[in-house]
Design an enzyme around this catalytic site. Structure first.
Site, PDB file in Angstrom:
ATOM      1  N   THR A 192       0.815  -1.220   0.000  1.00 20.09           N
ATOM      2  CA  THR A 192       0.000   0.000   0.000  1.00 20.09           C
ATOM      3  C   THR A 192       0.847   1.266   0.000  1.00 20.09           C
ATOM      4  O   THR A 192       0.402   2.304  -0.509  1.00 20.09           O
ATOM      5  CB  THR A 192      -0.967   0.040   1.197  1.00 20.09           C
ATOM      6  OG1 THR A 192      -0.226   0.069   2.426  1.00 20.09           O
ATOM      7  CG2 THR A 192      -1.905  -1.169   1.192  1.00 20.09           C
ATOM      8  N   TYR A 227       0.447  13.373   6.367  1.00 23.19           N
ATOM      9  CA  TYR A 227       1.534  12.597   5.762  1.00 23.19           C
ATOM     10  C   TYR A 227       2.782  13.437   5.560  1.00 23.19           C
ATOM     11  O   TYR A 227       3.903  12.945   5.701  1.00 23.19           O
ATOM     12  CB  TYR A 227       1.080  11.989   4.431  1.00 23.19           C
ATOM     13  CG  TYR A 227       0.683  10.536   4.544  1.00 23.19           C
ATOM     14  CD1 TYR A 227       1.539   9.518   4.147  1.00 23.19           C
ATOM     15  CD2 TYR A 227      -0.551  10.173   5.071  1.00 23.19           C
ATOM     16  CE1 TYR A 227       1.183   8.184   4.254  1.00 23.19           C
ATOM     17  CE2 TYR A 227      -0.925   8.847   5.185  1.00 23.19           C
ATOM     18  CZ  TYR A 227      -0.054   7.852   4.781  1.00 23.19           C
ATOM     19  OH  TYR A 227      -0.421   6.538   4.904  1.00 23.19           O
ATOM     20  N   LEU A 239      -2.740   5.114  -0.496  1.00 24.96           N
ATOM     21  CA  LEU A 239      -4.098   4.660  -0.772  1.00 24.96           C
ATOM     22  C   LEU A 239      -4.287   3.249  -0.212  1.00 24.96           C
ATOM     23  O   LEU A 239      -4.610   2.299  -0.944  1.00 24.96           O
ATOM     24  CB  LEU A 239      -4.364   4.705  -2.275  1.00 24.96           C
ATOM     25  CG  LEU A 239      -4.430   6.107  -2.881  1.00 24.96           C
ATOM     26  CD1 LEU A 239      -4.374   6.048  -4.401  1.00 24.96           C
ATOM     27  CD2 LEU A 239      -5.700   6.834  -2.424  1.00 24.96           C
ATOM     28  N   HIS A 240      -4.106   3.133   1.110  1.00 23.99           N
ATOM     29  CA  HIS A 240      -4.153   1.818   1.757  1.00 23.99           C
ATOM     30  C   HIS A 240      -5.450   1.076   1.437  1.00 23.99           C
ATOM     31  O   HIS A 240      -5.448  -0.019   0.876  1.00 23.99           O
ATOM     32  CB  HIS A 240      -4.050   1.977   3.275  1.00 23.99           C
ATOM     33  CG  HIS A 240      -2.815   2.641   3.772  1.00 23.99           C
ATOM     34  ND1 HIS A 240      -1.567   2.077   3.662  1.00 23.99           N
ATOM     35  CD2 HIS A 240      -2.645   3.818   4.420  1.00 23.99           C
ATOM     36  CE1 HIS A 240      -0.673   2.882   4.214  1.00 23.99           C
ATOM     37  NE2 HIS A 240      -1.306   3.943   4.673  1.00 23.99           N
ATOM     38  N   ASP A 241      -6.568   1.667   1.840  1.00 18.92           N
ATOM     39  CA  ASP A 241      -7.851   0.972   1.777  1.00 18.92           C
ATOM     40  C   ASP A 241      -8.395   0.843   0.352  1.00 18.92           C
ATOM     41  O   ASP A 241      -8.938  -0.215  -0.002  1.00 18.92           O
ATOM     42  CB  ASP A 241      -8.859   1.657   2.695  1.00 18.92           C
ATOM     43  CG  ASP A 241      -8.420   1.624   4.153  1.00 18.92           C
ATOM     44  OD1 ASP A 241      -7.490   0.856   4.468  1.00 18.92           O
ATOM     45  OD2 ASP A 241      -9.008   2.362   4.969  1.00 18.92           O
TER      46      ASP A 241
END
Length: 305
Positions: A192, A227, A239-241
């Protein structure tokens, strides 16, 4: 159509994941189950409903779920997602938030109804899934696929040097889920962190000028500010999710390695996700180790807002 449930703690990147899932023509989003995580569960539930409202998708039901970790206390600081979970855009929740059914019961019901046709994408602490498995352990072998945004197998964590946030917030729940035998794809920090949204991307949303794009730009800029302080070398926010949704729909976005996984519960490595070399059963977890970031981000930005 791919039948999907999102299990979220909305959260800025959860909001982006919801938007991505709603936008994909091959996905039938059956419902959104919520839990605590980046904010208390009432905020997660309210935020999810607000995102669906902005997207014109109010027909998708949202279910309130677990309020606390199985054994631990969750404290909130709002540094990354804001005290409201959405970059201080919505403010406090006024009054209790209810739903027609508890999230855990909805998960169990839908697994029984759709079985192998159902994909669950979990982008939150795994308390809801663990509670569902405790209440109905047979569902582990019934569900089609579970894609989890969580863990850091071959890279440092983002809470401690070992642990990723969704895992360490409720490590006991994560342990139950990862050792359940469910068919899991683990989308962790290993991949991610390679998918980034930049200030230029947020500015394009702002310039588009629609109510949805303006709202998304506003809370995403909060995320970018966080961030820039915590991870300035990344030059954007991960954009982890949304990547977990992408992997659920396009499995060939990633290269995976099958592993039996465990979660360390000892204090000196709490929340570490690591291979369990002592389990003799065939691995049911696929750990993502490489990602076609360019292809994913092109698809994400082509669909969202």
């Amino acid at each position: 159509m791919q039948k999907m449930i999102l299990d979220v703690d909305t959260g800025i990147d959860d909001a982006l994941a919801i938007a991505y899932a709603v936008s994909l023509p091959t996905v039938e989003l059956l419902g959104v189950t919520t839990t605590y995580g980046m904010a208390p569960v009432d905020y997660s539930c309210r935020n999810s409903r607000k995102i669906l409202e902005v997207l014109g998708a109010t027909d998708i039901p949202v279910f309130r779920g677990s309020e606390n970790p199985l054994q631990r206390i969750r404290e909130y600081n709002g540094k990354i997602h804001g005290t409201d979970g959405l970059g201080e855009t919505l403010g406090p929740v006024e009054g209790p938030v209810s739903s027609s059914q508890h999230a855990v019961d909805f998960l169990i019901e839908q697994i029984y109804e759709h079985k192998k046709d159902l994909t669950i994408v979990a982008t939150a602490p795994l308390t809801n899934l663990a509670a569902a498995l405790t209440k109905a352990p047979e569902i582990a072998g019934m569900v089609g696929k579970v894609v989890i945004m969580g863990g850091a197998v071959m890279t440092p964590g983002n809470v401690t040097k070992f642990a990723e946030a969704n895992i360490i917030i409720d490590p006991e729940a994560a342990s139950i889920v990862l050792e359940s035998g469910m068919p899991i794809t683990l989308v962790g920090l290993d991949v991610t962190r390679k998918t980034l949204l930049t200030r230029a991307d947020a500015q394009q949303w702002r310039e588009k000028g629609t109510p949805a794009s303006t709202f998304f730009a506003q809370f995403t800029e909060f995320y970018l500010d966080a961030y820039s302080t915590l991870h300035p070398y990344l030059k954007g926010c991960a954009l982890h999710d949304p990547l977990a949704v992408g992997v659920a729909v396009y499995p060939d976005l990633v290269r995976t390695v099958p592993m039996n996984m465990k979660v360390d519960l000892e204090d000196n490595a709490l929340g570490r996700t690591t291979e369990d070399l002592y389990r003799t059963t065939e691995p049911t977890t696929l750990v993502c180790v490489q990602v076609d970031a360019e292809r994913f981000m092109k698809d994400f930005f082509a669909h969202v807002v």
